[in-house]
Scaffold this motif. Structure first.
Motif: not given
Length: 164
Positions: A8, A11-12, A14-16, A145, A147-149
């Motif tokens: 978790e 993942e956090l 990687e996302e933020k 886009k 890396d998901g951004i």
């Protein structure tokens, strides 16, 4: 194996991206020492490699050139593609290098100041390597886009709905 809290945390991150230890501890309902210990373990295990900002250089008209160079190579006996990959990723222009499936073996990503600099890199540094058989160069024209951004704002579709 890694615990569900460790996954978790990854993942956090990687996302933020980078967050203060206190913020991570609050989000995961853990104490700061546990978070610091987990982060240190990830660094030692080579899982957490660093943090980087995602910058939209197009917004400030920075005119650098990004090239994607597909490379066909002859792998070395006993080492496969690793030897030639190591020689290539040591060039300072190289920002990424991938082993690929398909028609080409490696994809080299470079950033340069001009098309001429890319051409010089390919002709003077990459092509002369013993294992390199051929190259194909592609240039990035625009980023939508990465890396998901999203790099372009989403616009509302103003077309009228068509119903039968």
């Amino acid at each position: 194996m890694y615990s569900s809290k460790e996954l978790e945390l990854l993942e956090l991150l990687e996302e933020k991206g980078y967050l203060e230890t206190k913020m991570l501890a609050d989000l995961l309902a853990l104490d700061e020492e546990t978070i610091e210990s987990m982060l240190e373990k990830f660094k030692q295990d080579g899982i957490l490699l660093g943090f980087r900002a995602m910058v939209n250089w197009q917004k400030i008209n920075r005119h650098d050139v990004t090239a994607f160079i597909d490379v066909k190579v002859t792998p070395k006996r006993g080492r496969g593609f690793d030897d030639v990959a190591e020689r290539i990723y040591r060039f300072p222009e190289v920002t990424a290098l991938y082993l690929m499936s398909g028609a080409y073996d490696l994809q080299v990503v470079i950033r340069a100041n001009s098309l001429q600099d890319v051409a010089s890199f390919v002709s003077d540094k990459l092509s002369p390597l013993d294992s390199v058989l051929s190259t194909t160069t592609h240039f990035k024209l625009k980023t939508y886009k990465h890396d998901g951004i999203l790099f372009t704002p989403q616009t509302e579709d103003k077309r009228l709905n068509i119903t039968p």
